[in-house]
Design an enzyme around this catalytic site. Structure first.
Site, short mmCIF file in Angstrom:
data_model
loop_
_atom_site.label_atom_id
_atom_site.label_comp_id
_atom_site.label_asym_id
_atom_site.label_seq_id
_atom_site.Cartn_x
_atom_site.Cartn_y
_atom_site.Cartn_z
N THR A 1 25.41 -21.99 7.31
CA THR A 1 25.13 -20.64 6.80
C THR A 1 26.38 -20.04 6.21
O THR A 1 27.50 -20.35 6.63
CB THR A 1 24.59 -19.72 7.90
OG1 THR A 1 24.34 -18.41 7.35
CG2 THR A 1 25.58 -19.58 9.05
N SER A 2 26.19 -19.19 5.22
CA SER A 2 27.31 -18.53 4.55
C SER A 2 27.81 -17.33 5.32
O SER A 2 28.87 -16.78 5.00
CB SER A 2 26.86 -18.08 3.15
OG SER A 2 25.73 -17.22 3.26
N HIS B 1 12.94 -15.49 9.36
CA HIS B 1 12.43 -15.18 8.02
C HIS B 1 11.01 -15.67 7.78
O HIS B 1 10.57 -15.76 6.64
CB HIS B 1 13.38 -15.75 6.97
CG HIS B 1 14.72 -15.10 6.98
ND1 HIS B 1 15.85 -15.66 6.41
CD2 HIS B 1 15.13 -13.92 7.52
CE1 HIS B 1 16.89 -14.85 6.60
NE2 HIS B 1 16.47 -13.79 7.26
N VAL C 1 12.58 -21.42 6.82
CA VAL C 1 11.14 -21.21 6.98
C VAL C 1 10.39 -22.52 7.18
O VAL C 1 9.19 -22.52 7.42
CB VAL C 1 10.55 -20.43 5.78
CG1 VAL C 1 11.15 -19.04 5.70
CG2 VAL C 1 10.76 -21.18 4.47
N ASP C 2 11.10 -23.65 7.09
CA ASP C 2 10.45 -24.94 7.35
C ASP C 2 10.28 -25.14 8.85
O ASP C 2 10.80 -24.36 9.66
CB ASP C 2 11.24 -26.10 6.73
CG ASP C 2 12.65 -26.22 7.32
OD1 ASP C 2 12.77 -26.46 8.54
OD2 ASP C 2 13.64 -26.09 6.56
N TYR D 1 4.27 -20.86 -3.07
CA TYR D 1 4.41 -21.29 -1.68
C TYR D 1 3.55 -22.52 -1.37
O TYR D 1 3.90 -23.30 -0.48
CB TYR D 1 4.12 -20.12 -0.73
CG TYR D 1 5.26 -19.13 -0.75
CD1 TYR D 1 6.40 -19.33 0.03
CD2 TYR D 1 5.24 -18.03 -1.59
CE1 TYR D 1 7.46 -18.45 -0.02
CE2 TYR D 1 6.30 -17.15 -1.65
CZ TYR D 1 7.41 -17.36 -0.85
OH TYR D 1 8.48 -16.49 -0.92
#
Length: 223
Positions: free
Chosen positions: A165-166, A93, A77-78, A42
């Site tokens: 997004t999927s 998330h 998460v950015d 990370y």
């Protein structure tokens, strides 16, 4: 959303996990087995994120605040939405630039925000409760504490925009089912996304920036 900013997705063929098995760096078991590896992983992600800039898609989402009350719910998460100027952002998330207690990741007393000047966590560094500092990330198979907040935002939506997004990652993929019937739903994604047959979708089959360019012009005219 952040692909055009140079950040890889998790699920594409050349995605983020290609050289890092998910079980090692994004699960509670992986953290317990080798916290040093997870910490270094990370640290590396933060460096990449800090070199990234918001793309036009991020900027146009933020610009819509001039005309609408915009609530962003992101699986990323950015912090590129915030850097672009979005004021209301819910991170489902977790947040890459934050670290927390490994005993209770959601104890606000021990959540720390890292800075661009000091983005790395020293291996073995501890939180205020004496536990190891871990990334403030929702690992795979962990609960998603912010999902109830996100559901509440969706229930109040007058316009619903889905970008990049999927629609296969739950619980986030289920949020669309909370959108009121009167609200139009726009999906911006270059892929062949399977959408629930019962929902109202307009699929703009293109990247985030191109799709937001079209949608921004349309929504500004309707404001």
């Amino acid at each position: 959303m952040s692909v055009e900013s140079g950040l890889k997705t998790f699920r594409d063929a050349d995605g983020l996990w290609e050289n890092y098995p998910v079980a090692q760096v994004a699960t509670h078991e992986g953290w317990l087995n080798d916290p040093a590896l997870v910490t270094k992983f990370y640290n590396m992600l933060r460096k990449k994120t800090l070199n990234a800039k918001p793309n036009e898609g991020h900027q146009l989402v933020a610009a819509l605040q001039n005309y609408y009350d915009v609530e962003v719910v992101t699986q990323n998460v950015d912090n590129l939405h915030e850097v672009a100027g979005s004021k209301k952002v819910v991170h489902l998330h977790g947040e890459l630039m934050k670290v927390c207690s490994s005993i209770d990741p959601y104890d606000a007393r021990y959540i720390q925000t890292l800075t661009p000047e000091n983005p790395e966590v020293e291996v073995g560094a501890k939180a205020g409760d004496g536990s190891l500092l871990r990334p403030h990330i929702v690992f795979f198979n962990e609960a998603v504490p912010m999902i109830e907040v996100a559901i509440d935002k969706c229930l109040q939506a007058d316009i619903f925009i889905i970008i990049g997004t999927s629609l296969v990652v739950y619980p986030a993929a289920g949020l669309v089912r909370y959108v009121p019937r009167h609200a139009p739903i726009y999906l911006i994604d270059p892929g062949d996304v399977r959408v629930p047959e019962t929902e109202r979708f307009e699929h703009l089959k293109m990247g985030a920036s191109a799709g937001m360019r079209i949608l921004y012009d349309r929504l500004v005219k309707e404001a």
